[in-house]
Design a protein around this motif. Structure first.
Motif, PDB file in Angstrom:
ATOM      1  N   LYS A 105      -0.156  11.166  12.767  1.00  0.00           N
ATOM      2  CA  LYS A 105      -0.779  10.571  13.961  1.00  0.00           C
ATOM      3  C   LYS A 105      -1.447  11.646  14.805  1.00  0.00           C
ATOM      4  N   ASN A 106      -0.798  12.780  14.955  1.00  0.00           N
ATOM      5  CA  ASN A 106      -1.381  13.886  15.709  1.00  0.00           C
ATOM      6  C   ASN A 106      -2.614  14.430  14.999  1.00  0.00           C
ATOM      7  N   GLN A 156      -2.662   4.913   7.325  1.00  0.00           N
ATOM      8  CA  GLN A 156      -3.863   5.714   7.478  1.00  0.00           C
ATOM      9  C   GLN A 156      -4.394   6.039   6.087  1.00  0.00           C
ATOM     10  N   SER A 166      -4.744  13.011  12.909  1.00  0.00           N
ATOM     11  CA  SER A 166      -5.918  12.134  12.903  1.00  0.00           C
ATOM     12  C   SER A 166      -6.319  11.657  14.291  1.00  0.00           C
ATOM     13  N   ASN A 167      -5.428  11.808  15.245  1.00  0.00           N
ATOM     14  CA  ASN A 167      -5.661  11.227  16.567  1.00  0.00           C
ATOM     15  C   ASN A 167      -5.753   9.704  16.471  1.00  0.00           C
ATOM     16  N   TRP A 168      -5.023   9.140  15.555  1.00  0.00           N
ATOM     17  CA  TRP A 168      -5.002   7.686  15.324  1.00  0.00           C
ATOM     18  C   TRP A 168      -3.553   7.246  15.492  1.00  0.00           C
ATOM     19  N   PRO A 169      -3.268   6.271  16.329  1.00  0.00           N
ATOM     20  CA  PRO A 169      -1.886   5.981  16.703  1.00  0.00           C
ATOM     21  C   PRO A 169      -1.084   5.131  15.735  1.00  0.00           C
ATOM     22  N   THR A 170      -1.713   4.587  14.708  1.00  0.00           N
ATOM     23  CA  THR A 170      -0.997   3.631  13.873  1.00  0.00           C
ATOM     24  C   THR A 170      -0.960   4.044  12.411  1.00  0.00           C
ATOM     25  N   ILE A 171      -0.048   3.424  11.701  1.00  0.00           N
ATOM     26  CA  ILE A 171       0.128   3.562  10.266  1.00  0.00           C
ATOM     27  C   ILE A 171      -0.121   2.180   9.680  1.00  0.00           C
ATOM     28  N   ARG A 223       5.554  11.281  10.011  1.00  0.00           N
ATOM     29  CA  ARG A 223       5.041  10.091  10.707  1.00  0.00           C
ATOM     30  C   ARG A 223       4.309  10.484  11.988  1.00  0.00           C
ATOM     31  N   GLN A 224       4.914  11.370  12.768  1.00  0.00           N
ATOM     32  CA  GLN A 224       4.260  11.817  13.997  1.00  0.00           C
ATOM     33  C   GLN A 224       3.140  12.804  13.692  1.00  0.00           C
TER      34      GLN A 224
END
Length: 162
Positions: A106-107, A116, A109-114, A102-103
């Motif tokens: 995010k790291n 993706q 893609s540099n995208w903070p949400t799910i 999960r983390q």
């Protein structure tokens, strides 16, 4: 992705403090201080492990729950959009089953949400971007590049016959 949508996506990203980058660029840099498992390549959330998952199939979704049982409205919307287009053969990864993944995604893609969504190894975005692509027809074109014919094209033909 159309030029206009890509530009809007990048503008939105700039407002959030990140730049819309291709996966190859994102994978090459920006891992310092990003947390996760330290980037040793061994954990499910490591950059290498995430990249293997992203590139393992032409259509990959990181979501909460499974396609059969999405556990959030945004993940459900992504599943429904793919279903509308007749995309049945895709890889879905439940990030709720693996906090490191999960983390890690995010790291990566540099995208903070799910959720993706990745098409042919390229990060597309989340539910909002996929919905925009669906609404403006870009998703049909992107699927075509992957050799996937959208079921919506067949639905349009059926409507034209009536």
């Amino acid at each position: 992705m159309s030029g206009a949508l890509r530009a809007a996506w990048r503008l939105r990203g700039a407002a959030r403090g990140w730049a819309g980058r291709r996966l190859s660029q994102a994978a090459a840099g920006g891992a310092e201080g990003s947390g996760g498992d330290g980037g040793d390549g061994g954990g499910s959330g490591s950059r290498e492990a995430v990249e293997r998952l992203v590139r393992a199939h032409p259509v990959v979704v990181f979501m909460k729950g499974s396609p059969a049982q999405p556990l959030c409205g945004f993940s459900n919307a992504v599943v429904q959009i793919l279903r509308l287009h007749g995309v049945q053969d895709y890889r879905a990864h439940d990030v709720l089953q693996d906090p490191d993944l999960r983390q890690g995604i995010k790291n990566y893609s540099n995208w903070p949400t799910i959720p993706q969504v990745y098409l042919n190894g390229e990060f597309v975005g989340g539910c909002d971007i996929l919905l925009q692509m669906h609404q403006n027809g870009d998703l049909v074109e992107e699927l075509k590049k992957l050799g996937i014919r959208s079921a919506l094209l067949d639905a349009e033909k059926d409507q034209d016959k009536k």
